[in-house]
Design a protein around this motif. Structure first.
Motif, PDB file in Angstrom:
ATOM      1  N   ILE A  74       0.780  -1.118   0.038  1.00 53.16           N
ATOM      2  CA  ILE A  74      -0.091   0.110   0.164  1.00 53.16           C
ATOM      3  C   ILE A  74       0.922   1.244   0.019  1.00 53.16           C
ATOM      4  CG2 ILE A  74      -2.010   0.899   0.978  1.00 53.16           C
ATOM      5  CD1 ILE A  74      -2.551  -1.476   2.464  1.00 53.16           C
ATOM      6  N   GLY A  75       1.674   1.129  -0.888  1.00 54.35           N
ATOM      7  CA  GLY A  75       2.566   2.652  -1.284  1.00 54.35           C
ATOM      8  C   GLY A  75       3.765   2.499  -0.581  1.00 54.35           C
ATOM      9  N   ASP A  76       4.538   3.607  -0.759  1.00 55.75           N
ATOM     10  CA  ASP A  76       5.910   4.029  -0.188  1.00 55.75           C
ATOM     11  C   ASP A  76       6.921   2.749  -0.219  1.00 55.75           C
ATOM     12  OD1 ASP A  76       4.863   6.243   0.041  1.00 55.75           O
ATOM     13  OD2 ASP A  76       5.346   6.548   2.074  1.00 55.75           O
ATOM     14  N   GLU A 104       6.281   7.753  -3.967  1.00 53.97           N
ATOM     15  CA  GLU A 104       6.150   7.484  -5.416  1.00 53.97           C
ATOM     16  C   GLU A 104       5.559   8.720  -6.081  1.00 53.97           C
ATOM     17  OE1 GLU A 104       6.419   3.665  -3.424  1.00 53.97           O
ATOM     18  OE2 GLU A 104       4.792   4.984  -3.275  1.00 53.97           O
ATOM     19  N   GLN A 105       4.534   9.291  -5.565  1.00 56.92           N
ATOM     20  CA  GLN A 105       4.079  10.590  -6.308  1.00 56.92           C
ATOM     21  C   GLN A 105       5.381  11.605  -6.337  1.00 56.92           C
ATOM     22  OE1 GLN A 105       0.796  11.229  -7.752  1.00 56.92           O
ATOM     23  NE2 GLN A 105       2.209  12.621  -8.630  1.00 56.92           N
ATOM     24  N   GLY A 133      13.498  12.008   2.120  1.00 55.02           N
ATOM     25  CA  GLY A 133      14.406  11.117   2.035  1.00 55.02           C
ATOM     26  C   GLY A 133      14.629  10.373   0.595  1.00 55.02           C
ATOM     27  N   GLY A 134      14.255  11.350  -0.401  1.00 50.67           N
ATOM     28  CA  GLY A 134      14.440  10.709  -1.798  1.00 50.67           C
ATOM     29  C   GLY A 134      15.638  10.722  -2.395  1.00 50.67           C
ATOM     30  N   ASN A 135      16.797  11.441  -1.664  1.00 49.70           N
ATOM     31  CA  ASN A 135      17.963  11.400  -2.488  1.00 49.70           C
ATOM     32  C   ASN A 135      18.379  10.020  -2.757  1.00 49.70           C
ATOM     33  OD1 ASN A 135      18.294  14.089  -2.679  1.00 49.70           O
ATOM     34  ND2 ASN A 135      19.711  14.186  -0.850  1.00 49.70           N
ATOM     35  N   ILE A 137      10.383   2.216 -15.127  1.00 44.51           N
ATOM     36  CA  ILE A 137       9.926   2.546 -13.679  1.00 44.51           C
ATOM     37  C   ILE A 137       8.909   3.625 -13.737  1.00 44.51           C
ATOM     38  CG2 ILE A 137      10.552   3.220 -11.478  1.00 44.51           C
ATOM     39  CD1 ILE A 137      13.075   1.618 -12.028  1.00 44.51           C
ATOM     40  N   LEU A 138       9.377   4.796 -14.089  1.00 43.28           N
ATOM     41  CA  LEU A 138       8.420   5.853 -14.239  1.00 43.28           C
ATOM     42  C   LEU A 138       7.005   5.571 -14.982  1.00 43.28           C
ATOM     43  CD1 LEU A 138      10.899   8.706 -14.926  1.00 43.28           C
ATOM     44  CD2 LEU A 138      10.005   8.226 -12.831  1.00 43.28           C
ATOM     45  N   LYS A 139       6.962   4.878 -16.007  1.00 45.02           N
ATOM     46  CA  LYS A 139       5.630   4.414 -16.630  1.00 45.02           C
ATOM     47  C   LYS A 139       4.972   3.560 -15.793  1.00 45.02           C
ATOM     48  CE  LYS A 139       3.757   2.147 -20.676  1.00 45.02           C
ATOM     49  NZ  LYS A 139       4.143   1.377 -22.093  1.00 45.02           N
ATOM     50  N   PHE A 140       5.483   2.491 -15.075  1.00 44.72           N
ATOM     51  CA  PHE A 140       4.883   2.031 -14.014  1.00 44.72           C
ATOM     52  C   PHE A 140       4.372   2.739 -13.004  1.00 44.72           C
ATOM     53  CE2 PHE A 140       5.373  -0.579 -10.114  1.00 44.72           C
ATOM     54  CZ  PHE A 140       4.336  -1.476 -10.365  1.00 44.72           C
ATOM     55  N   LEU A 141       5.163   3.719 -12.329  1.00 45.79           N
ATOM     56  CA  LEU A 141       4.717   4.579 -11.235  1.00 45.79           C
ATOM     57  C   LEU A 141       3.428   5.309 -11.678  1.00 45.79           C
ATOM     58  CD1 LEU A 141       7.772   5.737  -9.736  1.00 45.79           C
ATOM     59  CD2 LEU A 141       6.372   3.738  -8.879  1.00 45.79           C
ATOM     60  N   SER A 142       3.302   5.909 -12.871  1.00 44.43           N
ATOM     61  CA  SER A 142       2.231   6.859 -13.704  1.00 44.43           C
ATOM     62  C   SER A 142       0.900   6.005 -13.718  1.00 44.43           C
ATOM     63  CB  SER A 142       2.688   7.331 -14.535  1.00 44.43           C
ATOM     64  OG  SER A 142       2.811   6.212 -15.783  1.00 44.43           O
TER      65      SER A 142
END
Length: 214
Positions: free
Chosen positions: A33-35, A64-65, A87-89, A107-112
């Motif tokens: 459920i995210g993160d 992810e957003q 903490g995204g670095n 990966i970015l397509k998957f997240l979108s």
């Protein structure tokens, strides 16, 4: 069996230890459920593992957003600083300097394409999975937080959320974190990725509501 986890935050070792503990197999299903990303360095490999598994399903979390807001096609001004502050670095560096351009695009397509909430029925029980809080507002679905006295947000359905470490709901900061059960809502974020020695990864089995910890 059907399992839920949340807020892995790059802790690969705990995730794999949990899969071993629950004896996760190809006959089971896992909903995260995210993160998955940020805070600890294993987030991108965890994403790739979930992407490659037919029986693992990811919902959108606020981390992810933030990644999408920074690196996606519709980047948002100031998002890189917000992501870095949260903490995204480690994720940013992995995507930019370790992943190939094609891996990064995949990966970015998957997240979108990730949903930000999901309805499940297991046996005779209905569940609403969402990272932050059930809401008509997409922002609140990934950033909202329950409070100790939050009334049941849905009728005839149990909400399962992450995002808010359960110590903030129990008030118990000096012992290992555990799943929190409120009125019609269950929080399963037990602090993975944070610095506390009391953090744990939790897993909830929806078939019988059994709880597991690593």
């Amino acid at each position: 069996m059907i399992y839920c986890m949340s807020d892995l935050h790059g802790e690969e070792d705990r995730f794999h230890a949990m899969l071993e503990k629950i004896q996760f197999s190809g006959q089971d299903a896992l909903y995260v459920i995210g993160d998955v990303i940020d805070r600890k360095p294993g987030g991108v490999p965890l994403l790739q593992e979930i992407m490659a598994a037919d029986n693992m399903h990811l919902l959108l979390g606020n981390h992810e957003q933030m990644c999408l807001d920074t690196l996606g096609p519709n980047s948002v001004y100031g998002s890189r600083e917000l992501w870095r502050h949260n903490g995204g670095n480690c994720t940013y560096r992995h995507l930019i300097y370790i992943c190939s351009p094609q891996e990064r695009r995949d990966i970015l397509k998957f997240l979108s394409c990730l949903p930000d909430h999901m309805e499940l029925t297991v046996g005779e029980r209905a569940f609403h999975l969402v990272h932050g809080m059930p809401s008509e507002d997409p922002h609140r679905r990934i950033w909202g937080r329950p409070e100790r006295d939050t009334p049941a947000p849905l009728h005839g359905c149990t909400a399962i959320v992450g995002h808010t470490p359960t110590c903030f709901l129990t008030g118990r900061m000096d012992q290992p974190l555990s799943i929190w059960h409120g009125d019609g809502i269950i929080d399963i974020d037990c602090g993975c990725g944070h610095a506390s020695e009391h953090r744990r990864l939790s897993c909830l089995r929806l078939d019988d509501m059994a709880e597991f910890y690593v």
